[in-house]
Design a protein around this motif. Structure first.
Motif, short mmCIF file in Angstrom:
data_model
loop_
_atom_site.label_atom_id
_atom_site.label_comp_id
_atom_site.label_asym_id
_atom_site.label_seq_id
_atom_site.Cartn_x
_atom_site.Cartn_y
_atom_site.Cartn_z
N SER A 91 16.82 -6.88 6.95
CA SER A 91 17.19 -5.52 7.36
C SER A 91 18.60 -5.54 7.93
O SER A 91 19.04 -6.58 8.45
N LYS A 146 14.12 -10.19 11.66
CA LYS A 146 14.85 -9.96 10.41
C LYS A 146 16.02 -10.92 10.25
O LYS A 146 16.40 -11.28 9.13
N VAL A 173 3.89 -10.91 11.96
CA VAL A 173 3.82 -10.29 10.63
C VAL A 173 5.02 -10.73 9.79
O VAL A 173 4.87 -11.20 8.66
N HIS A 174 6.21 -10.60 10.34
CA HIS A 174 7.41 -10.87 9.52
C HIS A 174 7.60 -12.37 9.26
O HIS A 174 7.70 -12.79 8.11
N ASP A 181 -2.22 -5.76 0.87
CA ASP A 181 -2.01 -5.08 2.16
C ASP A 181 -3.22 -5.40 3.05
O ASP A 181 -4.13 -6.13 2.63
N LEU A 182 -3.23 -4.83 4.24
CA LEU A 182 -4.24 -5.22 5.24
C LEU A 182 -5.67 -5.11 4.74
O LEU A 182 -6.50 -5.93 5.06
N VAL A 219 -1.24 -10.94 6.34
CA VAL A 219 -0.34 -12.05 5.98
C VAL A 219 -0.15 -13.06 7.11
O VAL A 219 0.30 -14.18 6.87
N ALA A 261 -5.55 -8.54 2.77
CA ALA A 261 -5.29 -9.73 3.59
C ALA A 261 -4.25 -9.42 4.65
O ALA A 261 -3.33 -8.63 4.41
N GLY A 283 19.23 -0.74 4.53
CA GLY A 283 19.64 0.12 5.64
C GLY A 283 18.52 1.14 5.84
O GLY A 283 17.34 0.79 5.72
N PHE A 284 18.88 2.38 6.10
CA PHE A 284 17.87 3.44 6.32
C PHE A 284 17.18 3.79 5.01
O PHE A 284 17.81 4.29 4.08
N GLY A 343 5.55 -5.49 6.87
CA GLY A 343 6.30 -5.45 8.12
C GLY A 343 5.79 -4.38 9.07
O GLY A 343 5.13 -3.42 8.66
N ALA A 354 0.82 -1.22 0.00
CA ALA A 354 0.00 0.00 0.00
C ALA A 354 0.85 1.26 0.00
O ALA A 354 0.44 2.31 -0.51
N THR A 410 10.79 6.13 4.69
CA THR A 410 9.38 5.72 4.63
C THR A 410 8.72 6.07 5.96
O THR A 410 9.37 6.56 6.88
P1 NAD Z 1 5.84 0.88 5.88
O1 NAD Z 1 5.40 0.92 7.30
O2 NAD Z 1 5.93 2.14 5.09
O3 NAD Z 1 4.94 -0.15 5.06
C1 NAD Z 1 4.68 -1.45 5.54
C2 NAD Z 1 3.38 -1.96 4.91
O4 NAD Z 1 3.14 -3.29 5.41
C3 NAD Z 1 2.16 -1.11 5.29
O5 NAD Z 1 1.43 -0.73 4.15
C4 NAD Z 1 1.37 -2.02 6.21
O6 NAD Z 1 -0.04 -1.81 6.18
C5 NAD Z 1 1.76 -3.39 5.68
N1 NAD Z 1 1.47 -4.45 6.65
C6 NAD Z 1 1.78 -4.43 7.98
N2 NAD Z 1 1.31 -5.53 8.57
C7 NAD Z 1 0.69 -6.27 7.60
C8 NAD Z 1 0.00 -7.51 7.60
N3 NAD Z 1 -0.14 -8.23 8.72
N4 NAD Z 1 -0.51 -7.96 6.43
C9 NAD Z 1 -0.37 -7.24 5.30
N5 NAD Z 1 0.27 -6.06 5.24
C10 NAD Z 1 0.79 -5.58 6.37
O7 NAD Z 1 7.27 0.14 5.93
P2 NAD Z 1 8.49 0.15 4.89
O8 NAD Z 1 9.53 1.03 5.44
O9 NAD Z 1 8.02 0.33 3.50
O10 NAD Z 1 9.02 -1.35 5.09
C11 NAD Z 1 8.77 -2.42 4.18
C12 NAD Z 1 9.62 -3.62 4.58
O11 NAD Z 1 11.01 -3.26 4.54
C13 NAD Z 1 9.36 -4.11 5.99
O12 NAD Z 1 9.46 -5.52 6.03
C14 NAD Z 1 10.47 -3.48 6.78
O13 NAD Z 1 10.73 -4.21 7.96
C15 NAD Z 1 11.61 -3.55 5.78
N6 NAD Z 1 12.69 -2.59 6.04
C16 NAD Z 1 12.46 -1.24 6.05
C17 NAD Z 1 13.53 -0.37 6.29
C18 NAD Z 1 13.37 1.12 6.29
O14 NAD Z 1 14.36 1.81 6.61
N7 NAD Z 1 12.22 1.68 5.98
C19 NAD Z 1 14.80 -0.88 6.54
C20 NAD Z 1 14.99 -2.26 6.53
C21 NAD Z 1 13.93 -3.11 6.27
#
Ligand code: NAD
Length: 254
Positions: free
Chosen positions: A143, A159, A114-115, A38-39, A65, A63, A186-187, A93, A16, A190
């Motif tokens: 991550s 992770k 979730v993960h 997404d959810l 996950v 859904a 990394g960072f 996540g 999403a 978002t």
């Molecule tokens: P985000 O919070 O912007 O987006 C995460 C999305 O996952 C959201 O749309 C949320 O609704 C969806 N989600 C959460 N729980 C869910 C579920 N049970 N079922 C379906 N959808 C679900 O996060 P992001 O920064 O885009 O992160 C995406 C992935 O990358 C994650 O796995 C996160 O752990 C990983 N990550 C992010 C970063 C970062 O710096 N942003 C770094 C390392 C890893």
């Protein structure tokens, strides 16, 4: 090079917004029909509409996950509507950050569910289509936090778990033409990192600026950096890469 399968359907979870939305866009531009999961379906609307506007084929899928029944229904609907999925990006996540000594058990469970449970359920449900097609690409979001991160004992463990999960998928599914790899961002800028800044009590811009100074390429990542990596790992020509963890962090990780 492995022959490309005739089915070009990809599923991106958590699509999403953030990284998932960028990945969905990129895979659609690469020619995949993309299930934006997404959810709830309503939250997928922006991603789906902009993919359609760009000429892509897509559908919104609501859904959780971590819910076995919802995952089974979702993957079935995707296969019926878009075709058998042969690319799966386990991206959904959440974070529930806290120091260990004050972390309630439900924050631990929520992150694991979730993960890890989410990636497990989605992969178990989708692999049957890949095995049938004798072709597949599974890409899991790990991550740099897998290496340890203060305040994220649950997330870090999840992770790191994604990495063991990925390597085992690579071993079990390799004989069927399926690869599995993990990306360790990394960072990335978002809502997730925005929430981290809030937790630390600093403005997002300042957090970005401070973080960039410690990154060798002197910038934070964008969702498109991860989307480009997924695009490569999802391609037919990446067929000899499996069970790997690719850190995408603007520099080396320890
Ligand atoms: P985000 O919070 O912007 O987006 C995460 C999305 O996952 C959201 O749309 C949320 O609704 C969806 N989600 C959460 N729980 C869910 C579920 N049970 N079922 C379906 N959808 C679900 O996060 P992001 O920064 O885009 O992160 C995406 C992935 O990358 C994650 O796995 C996160 O752990 C990983 N990550 C992010 C970063 C970062 O710096 N942003 C770094 C390392 C890893």
């Amino acid at each position: 090079m492995t022959a490309q399968t005739s089915s070009r359907t990809a599923i991106v979870t958590g699509a999403a917004k953030g990284i998932g939305a960028a990945v969905a866009h990129r895979l659609a531009a690469d020619g995949f029909s993309v299930a934006v999961l997404d959810l709830d379906t309503e939250s997928c609307r922006d991603t789906v509409e902009s993919i359609k506007k760009a000429g892509g084929r897509t559908m919104a899928v609501g859904a959780d996950v971590s819910d076995e029944q919802q995952v089974s229904t979702a993957v079935g609907n995707i296969a019926d509507e878009l075709g058998a999925p042969t690319v799966l990006v386990n991206n959904a996540g959440i974070t529930r950050d806290n120091l260990l000594f004050k972390m309630p058990a439900d924050e631990w469970d929520a992150v694991m569910n979730v993960h890890l449970r989410g990636a497990f359920l989605m992969t178990r449900e989708t692999q049957r289509h890949m095995v049938e097609a004798k072709y597949g690409r599974i890409i899991n979001l790990s991550s740099t936090a897998a290496l340890g991160n203060r305040g994220q004992v649950n997330y870090s463990a999840a992770k790191a778990g994604m990495q063991g999960f990925t390597k085992t998928l690579a071993i079990e599914l390799g004989p069927f033409g399926i690869t599995a790899n993990a990306i360790g961002p990394g960072f990335i800028e978002t809502d997730m990192t925005r929430a981290t800044a809030e937790r630390l009590g600093i403005g997002f811009d300042e957090f970005i600026e401070r973080s960039a100074k410690a990154i060798p390429v002197r910038r934070v990542g964008q969702p498109e950096d991860i989307a480009a990596t997924v695009s490569f790992l999802a391609s037919a020509e990446a067929g000899f890469i499996s069970g790997q963890v690719l850190y995408v962090a603007g520099g080396p990780t320890d």
